[in-house]
Design a protein around this motif. Structure first.
Motif, PDB file in Angstrom:
ATOM      1  N   SER A  76       0.814  -1.118  -0.219  1.00 55.14           N
ATOM      2  CA  SER A  76       0.104   0.202  -0.017  1.00 55.14           C
ATOM      3  C   SER A  76       1.068   1.287  -0.219  1.00 55.14           C
ATOM      4  CB  SER A  76      -0.947  -0.115   1.307  1.00 55.14           C
ATOM      5  OG  SER A  76      -1.694  -0.882   1.276  1.00 55.14           O
ATOM      6  N   ALA A  77       1.818   1.226   0.958  1.00 49.09           N
ATOM      7  CA  ALA A  77       2.712   2.303   1.109  1.00 49.09           C
ATOM      8  C   ALA A  77       3.865   2.396  -0.184  1.00 49.09           C
ATOM      9  CB  ALA A  77       3.238   2.682   2.453  1.00 49.09           C
ATOM     10  N   GLU A  97      10.124  -6.385  -4.769  1.00 46.32           N
ATOM     11  CA  GLU A  97       8.988  -6.928  -4.051  1.00 46.32           C
ATOM     12  C   GLU A  97       9.108  -8.512  -3.866  1.00 46.32           C
ATOM     13  OE1 GLU A  97       5.969  -6.069  -2.704  1.00 46.32           O
ATOM     14  OE2 GLU A  97       5.720  -8.640  -2.560  1.00 46.32           O
ATOM     15  N   ALA A  98       8.704  -9.049  -2.878  1.00 46.81           N
ATOM     16  CA  ALA A  98       8.938 -10.445  -2.471  1.00 46.81           C
ATOM     17  C   ALA A  98       7.928 -11.420  -3.424  1.00 46.81           C
ATOM     18  CB  ALA A  98       8.950 -10.711  -1.335  1.00 46.81           C
ATOM     19  N   ILE A 143      -3.239 -12.737   7.636  1.00 45.79           N
ATOM     20  CA  ILE A 143      -3.087 -12.643   6.091  1.00 45.79           C
ATOM     21  C   ILE A 143      -2.191 -11.281   5.768  1.00 45.79           C
ATOM     22  CG2 ILE A 143      -4.452 -12.659   4.064  1.00 45.79           C
ATOM     23  CD1 ILE A 143      -6.743 -13.658   5.919  1.00 45.79           C
ATOM     24  N   SER A 151      -0.969  -5.748   0.607  1.00 49.23           N
ATOM     25  CA  SER A 151      -2.464  -5.906   1.194  1.00 49.23           C
ATOM     26  C   SER A 151      -3.396  -5.358   0.581  1.00 49.23           C
ATOM     27  CB  SER A 151      -2.302  -5.949   2.472  1.00 49.23           C
ATOM     28  OG  SER A 151      -1.137  -6.503   3.311  1.00 49.23           O
ATOM     29  N   ILE A 158     -12.216  -1.580   1.767  1.00 52.52           N
ATOM     30  CA  ILE A 158     -13.150  -0.376   2.516  1.00 52.52           C
ATOM     31  C   ILE A 158     -12.236   0.597   2.625  1.00 52.52           C
ATOM     32  CG2 ILE A 158     -14.445   0.284   4.727  1.00 52.52           C
ATOM     33  CD1 ILE A 158     -15.324  -2.493   4.607  1.00 52.52           C
ATOM     34  N   VAL A 293      14.021  -9.159  -0.320  1.00 52.03           N
ATOM     35  CA  VAL A 293      15.451  -8.576   0.471  1.00 52.03           C
ATOM     36  C   VAL A 293      15.672  -9.131   1.813  1.00 52.03           C
ATOM     37  CG1 VAL A 293      16.241  -6.153   1.411  1.00 52.03           C
ATOM     38  CG2 VAL A 293      14.662  -6.368  -0.790  1.00 52.03           C
ATOM     39  N   ASN A 332       7.004  -7.809   8.355  1.00 53.80           N
ATOM     40  CA  ASN A 332       8.688  -7.738   7.769  1.00 53.80           C
ATOM     41  C   ASN A 332       9.441  -6.624   7.948  1.00 53.80           C
ATOM     42  OD1 ASN A 332       6.460  -9.697   6.227  1.00 53.80           O
ATOM     43  ND2 ASN A 332       7.995  -9.855   5.046  1.00 53.80           N
ATOM     44  N   ALA A 596       2.541   0.849   7.382  1.00 55.56           N
ATOM     45  CA  ALA A 596       1.755   1.143   8.280  1.00 55.56           C
ATOM     46  C   ALA A 596       2.300   0.830   9.798  1.00 55.56           C
ATOM     47  CB  ALA A 596       0.354   0.069   8.237  1.00 55.56           C
ATOM     48  N   ASN A 606     -10.479   1.461   9.035  1.00 51.68           N
ATOM     49  CA  ASN A 606      -9.500   0.346   8.228  1.00 51.68           C
ATOM     50  C   ASN A 606      -8.207   0.966   7.938  1.00 51.68           C
ATOM     51  OD1 ASN A 606     -12.402   0.398   8.033  1.00 51.68           O
ATOM     52  ND2 ASN A 606     -12.107  -1.537   7.332  1.00 51.68           N
ATOM     53  N   THR A 607      -7.057   0.549   7.596  1.00 53.35           N
ATOM     54  CA  THR A 607      -5.712   1.232   7.729  1.00 53.35           C
ATOM     55  C   THR A 607      -5.030   1.168   6.423  1.00 53.35           C
ATOM     56  OG1 THR A 607      -5.078  -1.162   8.371  1.00 53.35           O
ATOM     57  CG2 THR A 607      -5.021   0.385  10.063  1.00 53.35           C
ATOM     58  N   ASN A 608      -6.021   0.809   5.497  1.00 50.58           N
ATOM     59  CA  ASN A 608      -5.245   0.783   4.082  1.00 50.58           C
ATOM     60  C   ASN A 608      -5.200   2.415   3.579  1.00 50.58           C
ATOM     61  OD1 ASN A 608      -4.170   0.014   1.518  1.00 50.58           O
ATOM     62  ND2 ASN A 608      -6.218   0.298   0.393  1.00 50.58           N
TER      63      ASN A 608
HETATM   64  C1  LIG Z   1      -7.365  -9.728   4.420  1.00 49.51           C
HETATM   65  C2  LIG Z   1      -6.900  -8.256   4.646  1.00 49.51           C
HETATM   66  C3  LIG Z   1      -8.330  -7.557   4.561  1.00 49.51           C
HETATM   67  C4  LIG Z   1      -7.953  -6.136   4.887  1.00 49.51           C
HETATM   68  N1  LIG Z   1      -9.277  -5.285   4.738  1.00 49.51           N
HETATM   69  C5  LIG Z   1      -8.841  -4.023   4.592  1.00 49.51           C
HETATM   70  C6  LIG Z   1     -10.219  -3.156   4.278  1.00 49.51           C
HETATM   71  O1  LIG Z   1     -10.876  -3.374   3.682  1.00 49.51           O
HETATM   72  N2  LIG Z   1      -9.745  -1.555   4.246  1.00 49.51           N
HETATM   73  C7  LIG Z   1      -8.552  -1.051   4.546  1.00 49.51           C
HETATM   74  O2  LIG Z   1      -8.475   0.146   4.788  1.00 49.51           O
HETATM   75  N3  LIG Z   1      -7.680  -2.062   4.900  1.00 49.51           N
HETATM   76  C8  LIG Z   1      -7.818  -3.291   4.914  1.00 49.51           C
HETATM   77  N4  LIG Z   1      -6.751  -4.133   5.508  1.00 49.51           N
HETATM   78  C9  LIG Z   1      -5.481  -3.719   5.952  1.00 49.51           C
HETATM   79  C10 LIG Z   1      -4.535  -2.779   4.884  1.00 49.51           C
HETATM   80  O3  LIG Z   1      -4.836  -3.533   3.620  1.00 49.51           O
HETATM   81  C11 LIG Z   1      -3.320  -2.801   5.548  1.00 49.51           C
HETATM   82  O4  LIG Z   1      -3.173  -2.095   6.789  1.00 49.51           O
HETATM   83  C12 LIG Z   1      -2.333  -2.075   4.428  1.00 49.51           C
HETATM   84  O5  LIG Z   1      -2.463  -2.739   3.310  1.00 49.51           O
HETATM   85  C13 LIG Z   1      -0.768  -1.973   4.956  1.00 49.51           C
HETATM   86  O6  LIG Z   1       0.042  -1.473   4.090  1.00 49.51           O
HETATM   87  P1  LIG Z   1       1.564  -1.498   4.127  1.00 49.51           P
HETATM   88  O7  LIG Z   1       2.072  -0.802   3.115  1.00 49.51           O
HETATM   89  O8  LIG Z   1       2.197  -1.307   5.723  1.00 49.51           O
HETATM   90  O9  LIG Z   1       1.930  -3.117   3.846  1.00 49.51           O
HETATM   91  P2  LIG Z   1       1.522  -3.946   2.732  1.00 49.51           P
HETATM   92  O10 LIG Z   1       0.612  -3.537   1.931  1.00 49.51           O
HETATM   93  O11 LIG Z   1       1.328  -5.519   3.472  1.00 49.51           O
HETATM   94  O12 LIG Z   1       2.973  -4.216   1.884  1.00 49.51           O
HETATM   95  C14 LIG Z   1       4.133  -4.753   2.376  1.00 49.51           C
HETATM   96  C15 LIG Z   1       4.804  -5.425   1.063  1.00 49.51           C
HETATM   97  O13 LIG Z   1       6.098  -5.523   1.250  1.00 49.51           O
HETATM   98  C16 LIG Z   1       6.483  -6.600   0.484  1.00 49.51           C
HETATM   99  N5  LIG Z   1       7.615  -7.295   1.383  1.00 49.51           N
HETATM  100  C17 LIG Z   1       7.692  -7.644   2.657  1.00 49.51           C
HETATM  101  N6  LIG Z   1       8.852  -8.027   3.049  1.00 49.51           N
HETATM  102  C18 LIG Z   1       9.875  -7.850   1.774  1.00 49.51           C
HETATM  103  C19 LIG Z   1      11.060  -8.069   1.491  1.00 49.51           C
HETATM  104  N7  LIG Z   1      12.101  -8.515   2.787  1.00 49.51           N
HETATM  105  N8  LIG Z   1      11.538  -7.953   0.331  1.00 49.51           N
HETATM  106  C20 LIG Z   1      10.691  -7.472  -0.632  1.00 49.51           C
HETATM  107  N9  LIG Z   1       9.375  -7.230  -0.459  1.00 49.51           N
HETATM  108  C21 LIG Z   1       8.692  -7.483   0.690  1.00 49.51           C
HETATM  109  C22 LIG Z   1       5.256  -7.613   0.841  1.00 49.51           C
HETATM  110  O14 LIG Z   1       5.069  -8.662  -0.047  1.00 49.51           O
HETATM  111  C23 LIG Z   1       4.242  -6.488   0.430  1.00 49.51           C
HETATM  112  O15 LIG Z   1       3.889  -6.398  -0.872  1.00 49.51           O
HETATM  113  C24 LIG Z   1      -6.775  -5.415   5.308  1.00 49.51           C
HETATM  114  C25 LIG Z   1      -5.652  -6.206   5.232  1.00 49.51           C
HETATM  115  C26 LIG Z   1      -5.866  -7.702   5.050  1.00 49.51           C
HETATM  116  C27 LIG Z   1      -4.610  -8.436   5.010  1.00 49.51           C
END
Ligand SMILES: Cc1cc2nc3c(=O)[nH]c(=O)nc-3n(C[C@H](O)[C@H](O)[C@H](O)COP(=O)(O)OP(=O)(O)OC[C@H]3O[C@@H](n4cnc5c(N)ncnc54)[C@H](O)[C@@H]3O)c2cc1C
Length: 629
Positions: A76-77, A97-98, A143, A151, A158, A293, A332, A596, A606-608
Motif C-alpha cells: 500500500s505504501a 517486491e517479494a 493474512i 495487502s 473499504i 530483501v 516484515n 503502516a 480500516n488501515t489501507n
Molecule cells: C485480508 C485483509 C483485509 C483487509 N481489509 C482492509 C479493508 O477493507 N480496508 C482497509 O483500509 N484495510 C484493510 N486491510 C488492511 C490494509 O490492507 C493494510 O493495513 C495495508 O495494506 C498495509 O500497508 P503496508 O504498506 O504497511 O503493507 P503491505 O501492503 O502489506 O505491503 C508490504 C509489501 O512488502 C512486501 N515485502 C515484505 N517484506 C519484503 C522483503 N523482505 N523484500 C521484498 N518485499 C517485501 C510484501 O510482499 C508486500 O507486498 C486488510 C488487510 C488484509 C490482510
C-alpha cells in the motif's frame, strides 16, 4: 422459453444442470444449448480483458548497480513511494517486491477471500498464549499480501481515513508534521473520488480529492435493499445514518453509512493499479518481483549503502546513493531491521546478530483491531436471492461489473460508535455479514473449532444469519514481533497479545452490548431476530446473557481484522520509537520506514487509506529534503 439452473440434490450439491423450459415444463438438453451459452460467457469474459500482467522480473538489473533510492516492498505504501519518487526524472529508483504479479482474483472484489493461504499471502501465524482464543481451531493466521500492491491487492477494499483525533494523538506523541490538516492534504492528494451522485453534497465535495491516482467510489451494487434496512436499524439505537463516514463529523453515539471503497467500476483499485501500473514504464523506475530483501547493508557509521536480495534463488547486492526505504509492512519491516542489526541489543545478540544500532522499539508496540462475531438469527430477508439468480449475477458481473461479485460483503453498511454521547471519536466499528438459510456460512467462519462452529450455524437450516462483526478500535494491549532465528526465511515470532490488557475485554463486551440492542429495532423485530447462546464449554457455566458470559465469549472468540500497526513506531525518543517525525530510522543515516508500521496508534477504522497517506506524505518529505525549494 425460459432457462433454469437447477441444483441436482436437495440442500445444494453444487451440481448444476441447465434446463430449457417452456410453458412451465422443463426438458433436459442435448448439450447444444449449454455449449452455446458457455461460449457466450467466454465471450463476455474475453471482452472484459481479464488478462494478467506480465512478470516484471524480466527487468534484469546487474549485481552491484547503484540507485538513488531503493524501496523494499511494493505494498500500500511502497507502491506510492515508487511512483512519487520516480516522478523526478533524474532520480533512479529500484522497487523490490517479494511477491509476484496480482492474479485475476485480486481484481474481482468478492474473490478476495480466496487469496488467503495461496502464494499471494505470507502465511503468517500468531503465537498462541494458551489462555485466550481457545475457540479457534488453530493458532490465528494473519493474512498479509505478498504481491504487487501488497495487502491493498488482497484486502476487503473499504476506504476509511480515520478521525482527526487519531492524527492529533500522533502529534501529541511528538510528531509535529502529522496534524489533521496535513494528513487530510495527503489523503486528498491520493484520492480520485468518483461517486458523482455523492459529489452533489457540499461536505463530500469539499472532503475528497478528485485529481489523485487512487479511485475511491462506492461498490457497484445491485443488492442494496437490505443494506438500507440495516442502516435504518442502527438509527434506532442512536447511531445516525450519514452519507459518508469520511466527510461526516463524528458526534453523538455514532454514525453509519454505505462504505466508500477502493473500486474502479466494479474492479479492485489497489496501489498496484493506481500507482505502479501508471509508473512502470518510466525509464528511471525498475521493478523486480519475486525479489526477497534479506538485509539492509550498513557501514560502520550506521549509514545504509544498499541491500542484499534473493531473486530466483540467486543472491544480489544493489547499492544506494541516497536512501533505502523499507515498506515491508508491520511484520516484515521490523524483521528486516533486526536481521540488519537494528533492534533491541540483547535480542539481536541472542540470535547471533551483531547489533549496529540498539533500538529497543523495533518490533514493539504491535497492535491490531480485534474482531468478535455477534450472530443474529432471523427470518429470510424479503429480497432473498436463490442460487439461480446468483449464477446470473456472475453473468451480470462479466457484462457490466454489477451483482454480488462486485462487492466484498453482501452488505456494505459500516457503523462507528462509542459508549458515551460526548466522545469526539469512535470506540467501535461494525460490519454486517449476511448468510441466507442453508448457506456456505461454515466456510466463512471455519477458524472456529467444530463444536463452536456447529453452535453458531445450528439455526441456519431455516433461518438467515446476520453476523455483526465488532472491532475494538483503540485497544490498550500491545504485542511484539521477535526474530525466531537469524535466517531471513524463518518466520518471525508474532506475539499478538490480544486482550493482554484486561480493559480490552470489558470494552469489547460493552461494544457487544450496544450491538445486541439491534434485535429490538423494527426491522430485526419483523424478522423475529434473536441472538443465540454459543456453546463454548468453558462459558457454559455463565448465565446468558450476562457480562460474565460475554467476557468469556470474547476471550475465546476474538480474531484479527488485519489492521496491524505500530512495530516501527514514529516518535522523538529512540528509547521507544523507531523512526522520527520524518520517518528516518533513529541512529541510522540513509534509511527510512514508510508503511503502516510507523503508526504510533492505530486509526479509528480500516488501515489501507492511512498507509497510502503515509506513502504520500513520506514521499514529499524525501522530495522536500533533496530537491531545491
Ligand atoms: C485480508 C485483509 C483485509 C483487509 N481489509 C482492509 C479493508 O477493507 N480496508 C482497509 O483500509 N484495510 C484493510 N486491510 C488492511 C490494509 O490492507 C493494510 O493495513 C495495508 O495494506 C498495509 O500497508 P503496508 O504498506 O504497511 O503493507 P503491505 O501492503 O502489506 O505491503 C508490504 C509489501 O512488502 C512486501 N515485502 C515484505 N517484506 C519484503 C522483503 N523482505 N523484500 C521484498 N518485499 C517485501 C510484501 O510482499 C508486500 O507486498 C486488510 C488487510 C488484509 C490482510
Amino acid at each position: 422459453m425460459r432457462l433454469k439452473l437447477v441444483d441436482l440434490q436437495d440442500g445444494g450439491s453444487g451440481v448444476i444442470v441447465l434446463l430449457v423450459c417452456s410453458d412451465g415444463a422443463c426438458a433436459t438438453t442435448t448439450g447444444a444449448a449449454p455449449q452455446l451459452f458457455a461460449s457466450a460467457l467466454n465471450f463476455f469474459a474475453a471482452t472484459q480483458c481479464f488478462v494478467p500482467d506480465k512478470d516484471h522480473s524480466f527487468k534484469k538489473v546487474p549485481d552491484l548497480e547503484t540507485f538513488d533510492f531503493i524501496i523494499v516492498g511494493a505494498g500500500s505504501a511502497g507502491s506510492v513511494v515508487a511512483n512519487r519518487l520516480s516522478e523526478v526524472s533524474h532520480w533512479n529508483v529500484l522497487l523490490l517486491e517479494a511477491g509476484a504479479e496480482p492474479p485475476i482474483e485480486t481484481e474481482i472484489p468478492w474473490l478476495y477471500r480466496t487469496l488467503a493461504r495461496t502464494r499471494y499471502d505470507w502465511h503468517y501465524v500468531t503465537k498462541n498464549d494458551g489462555v485466550k482464543q481457545k475457540a479457534l481451531k488453530n493458532p490465528l493466521a494473519w493474512i498479509r499480501g505478498k504481491v504487487l500492491g501488497g495487502s491493498s491487492s488482497t484486502n476487503a477494499m473499504i476506504y476509511v481515513r480515520g478521525n482527526d483525533h487519531d492524527f492529533q494523538t500522533w502529534v501529541n506523541e511528538g510528531n509535529p508534521s502529522w496534524t489533521p490538516e496535513n494528513v487530510n492534504y495527503y489523503f486528498k492528494k491520493a484520492e480520485n473520488f468518483q461517486d458523482l451522485k455523492l459529489l452533489r453534497d457540499t461536505g463530500i465535495f469539499n472532503t475528497y480529492g478528485r485529481e489523485g491516482p487512487l479511485v475511491v467510489n462506492t461498490f457497484n451494487s445491485t443488492v442494496r435493499k437490505l443494506t438500507k434496512k440495516i442502516l435504518k436499524s442502527y438509527s434506532y439505537i442512536g447511531i445516525e445514518e450519514v452519507l459518508d463516514v469520511n466527510a461526516a463529523e463524528f458526534h453523538g453515539k455514532g454514525f453509519c453509512a454505505i462504505s466508500r471503497v477502493t473500486a474502479r467500476s466494479g474492479v479492485r483499485e489497489s496501489t498496484y493499479t493506481a500507482y505502479l501500473k501508471k509508473a512502470k514504464n518510466r525509464r528511471n523506475l525498475k521493478i523486480i518481483t519475486n525479489a526477497f530483501v534479506t538485509k539492509i547493508l550498513l557501514n560502520v557509521d550506521a549509514k545504509a549503502y544498499g541491500v542484499e536480495v534473493e531473486i530466483n534463488g540467486k543472491r544480489n547486492r544493489f547499492l544506494v546513493k541516497r536512501e533505502v526505504i523499507v515498506s515491508g509492512g508491520v511484520v516484515n519491516t521490523p524483521q528486516l531491521l533486526m536481521l540488519s542489526g537494528i533492534g533491541p541489543r540483547e535480542h539481536l545478540l541472542s540470535k547471533n546478530i551483531s547489533c549496529i544500532v540498539d533500538l529497543p522499539g523495533v518490533g514493539n508496540n504491535l497492535h491490531d483491531h480485534l474482531y468478535v462475531p455477534v450472530p443474529i438469527y432471523g427470518d429470510e430477508p424479503e429480497e432473498e436471492e436463490n442460487k439461480a439468480e446468483l449464477m446470473f449475477d456472475v453473468v451480470k458481473y462479466l457484462y457490466n461489473k454489477t451483482g454480488y461479485l462486485a462487492h466484498t460483503f453482501l452488505t456494505d453498511a459500516i457503523a462507528f460508535f462509542s459508549r458515551s454521547k460526548d466522545m469526539a471519536y469512535p470506540e467501535f466499528q461494525s460490519y454486517t455479514g449476511i448468510f441466507l438459510k442453508n448457506s456456505t456460512v461454515r466456510q466463512f467462519i471455519d477458524i472456529y473449532k467444530d463444536d463452536v462452529l456447529e453452535s453458531i450455524v445450528r439455526y441456519n437450516a431455516d433461518k438467515s444469519l446476520y453476523v455483526k462483526i465488532l472491532n475494538l478500535l483503540h485497544p490498550y494491549s500491545r504485542g511484539r514481533i521477535y526474530l525466531n532465528t537469524s535466517n531471513p526465511y524463518d518466520y518471525p515470532i508474532i506475539h499478538a497479545n490480544y486482550l493482554g490488557d484486561d480493559r480490552d475485554i470489558q470494552d469489547t463486551v460493552d461494544g457487544i452490548k450496544i450491538l445486541t440492542k439491534l434485535v429490538n429495532t423494527p426491522y430485526f423485530k419483523s424478522i423475529k431476530a434473536f441472538i443465540p447462546r454459543i456453546h463454548i464449554s468453558e462459558c457454559n457455566e455463565y448465565k446468558y446473557p450476562s457480562d460474565l458470559y460475554w467476557r468469556c465469549y470474547v476471550t475465546h472468540m476474538i480474531a484479527s481484522m488485519s489492521h496491524q500497526v505500530g512495530t516501527s513506531k514514529m516518535g522523538p525518543n529512540p528509547e521507544d520509537a523507531v523512526v522520527n517525525n520524518f520517518l528516518k530510522v533513529h541512529g541510522v543515516t540513509g534509511l527510512r520506514v514508510i508503511d503502516a508500521s510507523i503508526m504510533p496508534f492505530v486509526t479509528s477504522g480500516n488501515t489501507n487509506a492511512p498507509a497510502i497517506m503515509i506513502g504520500e506524505m513520506g514521499s514529499d518529505m524525501i522530495k522536500n529534503e533533496y530537491l531545491p525549494k
